[in-house]
Scaffold this active site. Structure first.
Site, PDB file in Angstrom:
ATOM      1  N   GLU A 135      -1.276   1.782   1.874  1.00  0.00           N
ATOM      2  CA  GLU A 135       0.011   2.419   2.166  1.00  0.00           C
ATOM      3  C   GLU A 135      -0.111   3.215   3.452  1.00  0.00           C
ATOM      4  O   GLU A 135      -1.219   3.487   3.941  1.00  0.00           O
ATOM      5  CB  GLU A 135       0.460   3.338   1.021  1.00  0.00           C
TER       6      GLU A 135
ATOM      7  N   HIS B 202       3.116  10.338  -1.524  1.00  0.00           N
ATOM      8  CA  HIS B 202       1.745  10.783  -1.720  1.00  0.00           C
ATOM      9  C   HIS B 202       1.340  11.806  -0.673  1.00  0.00           C
ATOM     10  O   HIS B 202       1.773  11.754   0.477  1.00  0.00           O
ATOM     11  CB  HIS B 202       0.782   9.601  -1.649  1.00  0.00           C
TER      12      HIS B 202
END
Length: 293
Positions: free
Chosen positions: A212, A251
């Site tokens: 990611e 995140h």
């Protein structure tokens, strides 16, 4: 077989008497996990789903030869719980907690390296060797998502593990071990370290990397591959294509800095290392078949 975890691995559940610990202990047992004891300070003598509860990890090690731990405790107590497991000699600790302070994560990683142990997490769904054992929240009972096989899966995103694995299975392949590294800035175990383990595992014939935006783990892994550290077929999907630079996306570790960490830079680095790049999760199965045949 896969890496780190098998049906023979003797597991202790820290925080087993809590709601989450009890709930997931039942499901881990159903997945074949060899849970030999649980730990909740002050609750020694209790039994949870047939698993005896002790006050300390050391007791479970001494009485049952525990080798690994999965931790279900709140963030303020997570570092101490991890240190207790490592001090007792455990070589695999799955730390599921979200919200672990960065300083605590740094201390955990440092101590794990000093003791020769692997800490998986924090802020992750856990790990599983499919058909053998599961530590954490991975829904291995979904047969259309998880089937045993020889493809390793390593991910920073927990939810994407399920989607990508479903496409692996739909392509007629199966999974050896899947591991959620977590999305925090300081992981207990890095992507490169997991690639090294998969390289040494004879059963794993290829891997899928689910990355990611943010951080440099994927770029670091590409350099490791170029240096010959990992030579098996690999496919990668990197999430976050529309993420704006300089902005944290979900995140804690998902932020692009200093020209690294973008989807484009990760894809470019991995592609140059021979990894096939999926533009969407649904392409992973097809690319794996091309890479492994």
């Amino acid at each position: 077989m896969g890496i780190l975890l098998s049906k023979e691995t003797r597991v202790v559940v820290q925080g087993i008497t809590g709601n989450e610990g009890s709930f997931w202990t039942e499901r881990m047992l159903a997945a074949g996990t060899n849970i030999v004891g649980g730990v909740t300070p002050g609750k020694g003598g209790a039994v949870v789903h047939g698993v005896p509860v002790y006050n300390t990890v050391r007791e479970v090690v001494d009485k049952h030869g525990a080798e690994a731990s999965v931790i279900f405790v709140p963030p303020p107590f997570a570092k101490d719980a991890t240190f207790e497991a490592l001090e007792a000699g455990l070589k695999l600790v799955v730390l599921l907690v979200d919200g672990l302070p960065v300083q605590d994560a740094m201390e955990v990683r440092t101590y794990a390296k000093e003791t020769g142990a692997y800490v998986i997490g924090p802020n992750n769904p856990g790990m599983a060797t499919i058909g053998e054992a599961m530590l954490g929240f991975i829904p291995v009972w979904l047969s259309y998502v998880y089937q045993p096989g020889n493809i390793g899966v390593v991910a920073r995103s927990g939810s994407l593990i399920n989607e990508v694995c479903s496409h692996i299975v739909a392509a007629g392949l199966g999974i050896s071990t899947c591991i959620g590294l977590g999305g925090d800035p300081v992981p207990g175990t890095t992507l490169t370290e997991v690639l090294d383990l998969f390289q040494k595992d004879e059963h794993t014939k290829g891997i899928v990397i689910i990355g990611e935006v943010g951080g440099s783990m994927e770029e670091d892994a590409a350099e490791f591959m170029k240096a010959g550290g990992f030579t098996k077929p690999a496919v990668a999907f990197i999430a976050g294509r529309s993420a704006p630079p300089g902005k944290k996306m979900g995140h804690a570790g998902a932020i692009m800095t200093l020209g690294r960490g973008s989807v484009q830079s990760k894809e470019s680095a991995l592609s140059s290392a021979g990894v096939k790049i999926a533009q969407r999760p649904s392409e992973v199965g097809r690319l794996l078949l091309e890479a492994t045949n």
